[in-house]
Scaffold this active site. Structure first.
Site, short mmCIF file in Angstrom:
data_model
loop_
_atom_site.label_atom_id
_atom_site.label_comp_id
_atom_site.label_asym_id
_atom_site.label_seq_id
_atom_site.Cartn_x
_atom_site.Cartn_y
_atom_site.Cartn_z
N ASP A 358 20.75 -6.71 -26.15
CA ASP A 358 21.16 -5.46 -25.51
C ASP A 358 21.66 -5.71 -24.09
O ASP A 358 21.09 -6.53 -23.36
CB ASP A 358 19.97 -4.50 -25.49
CG ASP A 358 20.34 -3.12 -24.98
OD1 ASP A 358 21.20 -2.47 -25.59
OD2 ASP A 358 19.77 -2.70 -23.95
N GLU A 387 25.72 -7.83 -27.38
CA GLU A 387 26.34 -6.51 -27.21
C GLU A 387 27.24 -6.57 -25.98
O GLU A 387 26.79 -6.44 -24.84
CB GLU A 387 25.29 -5.40 -27.02
CG GLU A 387 25.94 -4.03 -26.90
CD GLU A 387 25.15 -3.03 -26.05
OE1 GLU A 387 25.46 -1.83 -26.11
OE2 GLU A 387 24.23 -3.46 -25.31
N HIS A 453 24.27 3.83 -32.77
CA HIS A 453 23.43 4.75 -32.00
C HIS A 453 24.05 5.10 -30.65
O HIS A 453 23.63 6.06 -30.00
CB HIS A 453 22.04 4.14 -31.78
CG HIS A 453 22.05 2.92 -30.91
ND1 HIS A 453 22.58 1.72 -31.32
CD2 HIS A 453 21.61 2.72 -29.64
CE1 HIS A 453 22.46 0.83 -30.35
NE2 HIS A 453 21.88 1.41 -29.31
N ASP A 454 25.06 4.32 -30.22
CA ASP A 454 25.70 4.53 -28.92
C ASP A 454 27.00 5.34 -29.03
O ASP A 454 27.62 5.61 -28.00
CB ASP A 454 26.03 3.19 -28.26
CG ASP A 454 24.80 2.52 -27.66
OD1 ASP A 454 23.92 3.24 -27.17
OD2 ASP A 454 24.73 1.28 -27.70
N ARG A 505 22.12 10.65 -33.73
CA ARG A 505 20.81 10.04 -33.98
C ARG A 505 19.90 10.98 -34.77
O ARG A 505 18.68 10.86 -34.72
CB ARG A 505 20.14 9.67 -32.65
CG ARG A 505 20.92 8.66 -31.82
CD ARG A 505 20.22 8.37 -30.49
NE ARG A 505 20.95 7.37 -29.70
CZ ARG A 505 20.55 6.92 -28.51
NH1 ARG A 505 19.43 7.39 -27.97
NH2 ARG A 505 21.27 6.02 -27.86
#
Length: 592
Positions: A358, A387, A453-454, A505
């Protein structure tokens, strides 16, 4: 005329790298449409005419008499907005090479593009002199096996499925947070639905039936927020997810089904409820962990109400401007050792198959070099995925990551198929750019995705039009790299991601009556196609010319793909035949 200033090559980069222990890959970029063909002039640097230097001065003004050069044809790898790209493969007998590029212009030009200058080769005598002058050639000194990026072979055959654990499935309601809300409640940044790892285990048969063989889990370690990116305890799975017992059972069950398991490594920052940070809050500069963070001023919290804090000028550095995520100082040796032990622990003790890193670009390169040594020292086949949303070549030189989340390809696909922000040619240029940004062994292990999720879910970007979404998935599943489905994507889940919405989400929909079964069947078809044709992961893309502004066509291995990215039925001409294709439709043909 060949535009000399447009010629580009960089040694020891995505233009010049060892694909394996024996093979060099070399690239050149030139202005679009100016060059008829390109050849490599390449060979062993120690091959000299009698009386030559033979190992003496290999780059000085007297470095004439080199006879090691061989002409190797380069292929036209593709084109981007302003450039043509050329590619060649060469196996140096002794793993070392000097090389340059011979360019044949469309107006009869013939020049040598070398490390120091361009030289005219139009006259035979001058060409002989220039091609024997070693000092003007690029150098690949030696293919050292330790420097060669070796990615896990299993990644190429993986169909990933990303799970946001808190919202996927609730297997044990008795371990849910006290303030848990009913499954399917509107998702917010601070509410909980009770998803856990026992729920993931219960759904492994579902995922296996879908065809998935790789699970990417968002963070699972003990943390406060529902997303778990604010770690409190790196050595224990969050008790609301089932603790270490549940995770060990999940890995065992997944491996029995031939599924890999990848965890999220959040080493850029930590949560404010971590004992490490709380010690700094309490003791200030006297804390043994004070230098584990980037502190600008003590005390770390101003003596004013939180709503009055200047979030752009906090007393400590954070991820973004999120006060709950103080940034770790990986240059502190104790902090560094602690995090590297975490990396080792989960590979060694729980047999995980990969780490997704991350905010990978905000951590120092030296840390990631040590990270690779530690992780690969335990399991050389463990996948290390960064990422990074921008060009990431500095992290991909064989000493840090195996590959990246392929967001440049994601944006190209969504801009073209979902948002109509690209025309056909801009899309092709963007895709080609993503292919040629990295070495081919990196591309083969790329993590390809349409949403996460982003981001906003692909179906929402397509404004609910499943035809557009199918085209996006079809294209992704037939590109180099390993494709990923964000949980629920296979059944047509939508959801926007913005400053005021976390609908991307929301809880996984398990009521089959609410599933888009046609879309799910399509996704299963794509997975089956991919698994049956491993050559779809080839690192070059063969576009086929189509006489229509909205239709694209390309070959992958034994298949021809034709996609109509428009709301109109089309009758197109393709390679001398007429083809009918419906609005936002596609055609897949097997070719010999």
């Amino acid at each position: 005329m060949i535009t000399r200033s447009s010629l580009t090559h960089s040694a020891k980069s995505a233009d010049s790298y060892a694909y394996d222990n024996e093979t060099l890959h070399l690239r050149l970029r030139s202005a679009k449409g100016e060059i008829e063909r390109v050849s490599l002039w390449i060979g062993d640097p120690y091959h000299w005419a009698e009386g030559g230097l033979d190992g003496g001065n290999l780059g000085g003004s007297d470095a004439h008499g080199w006879v090691g050069g061989n002409e190797v044809a380069m292929i036209h790898e593709g084109e981007t907005e302003h450039h043509d790209h050329w590619f060649a493969e060469f196996k140096p007998p002794k793993r070392r090479s000097r090389y340059g590029f011979i360019l044949y212009g469309k107006e009869g030009e013939k020049i040598l593009f070398g490390e120091k200058r361009c030289a005219d080769l139009s006259e035979p005598k001058k060409a002989e002199t220039e091609l024997s002058n070693l000092s003007n050639f690029y150098c690949f000194p030696y293919i050292n096996p330790r420097d060669v990026l070796k990615t896990p072979n299993w990644v190429k055959d993986t169909i990933w499925y990303q799970i946001f654990p808190e919202r996927f499935a609730n297997g044990r309601p008795d371990i849910s947070p006290i303030n848990v809300q009913p499954w399917g409640t509107e998702p917010k940044s601070d509410n909980f639905m009770g998803g856990d790892l026992w729920g993931v285990i219960e759904k492994l048969d579902y995922l296996q039936d879908l065809g998935v063989n790789g699970l990417y889990l968002c963070p699972i370690f003990t943390a406060n927020a529902n997303h778990k990116y604010d770690t409190v305890d790196y050595y224990n799975v969050d008790p609301h997810f089932g603790g270490n017992e549940a995770f060990r059972a999940l890995v065992t069950e997944a491996h029995q089904r031939g599924m890999k398991v990848m965890l999220d490594a959040v080493f850029n920052h930590i949560g404010t409820q971590s004992p490490l940070w709380l010690d700094v809050v309490e003791k200030g500069a006297e804390s043994q962990y004070a230098d584990w963070f980037w502190i600008n001023k003590f005390p770390v919290y101003p003596d004013t109400p939180k709503e009055e804090w200047d979030f752009w000028n906090l007393n400590y550095e954070t991820f973004g401007n999120v006060v709950e995520m103080p940034k770790l100082n990986t240059e502190n040796e104790e902090c560094r050792s602690y995090l590297l032990d975490v990396a080792r622990h989960w590979v060694e003790e729980f047999n995980i198959d990969g780490w997704r890193l991350d905010v990978a670009n905000e951590v120092d390169h030296a840390f990631w070099r040590d990270f690779r040594k530690v992780v690969k020292g335990v399991n050389p086949d463990c996948y290390i995925l960064g990422e990074i949303w921008h060009e990431g070549m500095p992290w991909l030189r064989g000493d840090q990551y195996d590959s990246l989340m392929n967001y440049p390809l994601t944006q190209a696909i969504t801009d073209y198929f979902a948002l109509s922000a690209f025309d056909k040619h801009s899309f092709i240029n963007a895709v080609n750019t993503s292919y040629m940004a990295y070495p081919r062994n990196v591309n083969e292990a790329m993590f390809n995705l349409l949403d996460s999720h982003d981001t906003t879910r692909i179906l929402s970007l397509c404004q609910g039009d499943t035809r557009k979404a199918k085209l996006a998935y079809l294209f992704m599943f037939t590109q180099v790299g390993a494709p990923c489905i964000y949980y629920g994507g296979e059944i047509g889940m939508d959801g926007a991601r913005s400053m005021g919405s976390e609908n991307n989400r929301k809880c996984m929909e398990w009521n089959v009556e609410n599933h888009d079964l046609d879309f799910k069947a399509f996704i299963k078809e794509m997975i089956a196609l991919r698994k049956a044709n491993p050559d779809l992961n080839q690192p070059n893309l063969d576009w086929v010319s189509v006489n229509d502004a909205d239709c694209i066509a390309y070959r992958r291995a034994e298949h021809l793909f034709v996609l109509n990215n428009s709301e109109h039925d089309k009758q197109i001409e393709l390679e001398g035949r007429s083809i009918s294709i419906k609005a936002f439709g596609y055609l897949i043909e097997t070719v010999q």
